[in-house]
Design a protein around this motif. Sequence first.
Motif: not given
Length: 245
Positions: A7-17, A19-32
Amino acid sequence: MSENILSLKGVHTHIGAYHILHGVDLDVPRGQLTMLLGRNGAGKTTTLRTIMGLWQASQGSIRFDGRDITRRGTPDIAQLGIAYVPENMGIFADLSVRENMLLAARGARSIADIDTARLEWIFGLFPAMKKFWLHPAGKLSGGQKQMLAVSRAIVEPRKLLLIDEPSKGLAPAIIANMITAFRELKQTDTTILLVEQNFNFARQLGDSVAVMDDGRIVHRGPMAELAENEELQTRLLGLSLAAHQ
């Protein structure tokens, strides 16, 4: 099972200057097998690399199998049971197929230490790996290199595979072989998060789907639902799956 292994909740990622990810919310169900789709530059590869710790999230949280891995290093994350197959495959060109496989088997000092039944299972998925066992990996075809990259990721049991565009640049016959292999992988306890641009590939394999745009998740749901809705495909992805049959 409905439980989410990742589970990703509100994920932001910066690479140098940037801003690539802007609050990623992602759930990956087990076994799928979860497909991560989106236009070029949407942030799909950055999402995989952030999960793997290759790039650090600047904000938000990442939980895997009940643990917070947001600030963990890549080796620690791998030890928890996540394997990553990058778009560039990450194989060692000067080493043989055998040596590449041995390096990926973290608990093995020699080929004899690798579970024989598991190796034979991999050879069943990808016969070229057995045929070219002693050949330099750099001399394999593009499709065979991709098979090696996936074989390395599954040489030991993993809880989660992160795979970035496995069908890119491959001939249709090799793609068909890859689809068959992933279908068999889906029958094991391995969960897969797969980035893909080949929408027919996605339609055939995906259980669930998340679509990214501009560093955010803009759609979640069953893959079959997206595959049947051309209007939704066009709105989210700019083209329809029907155009890629």
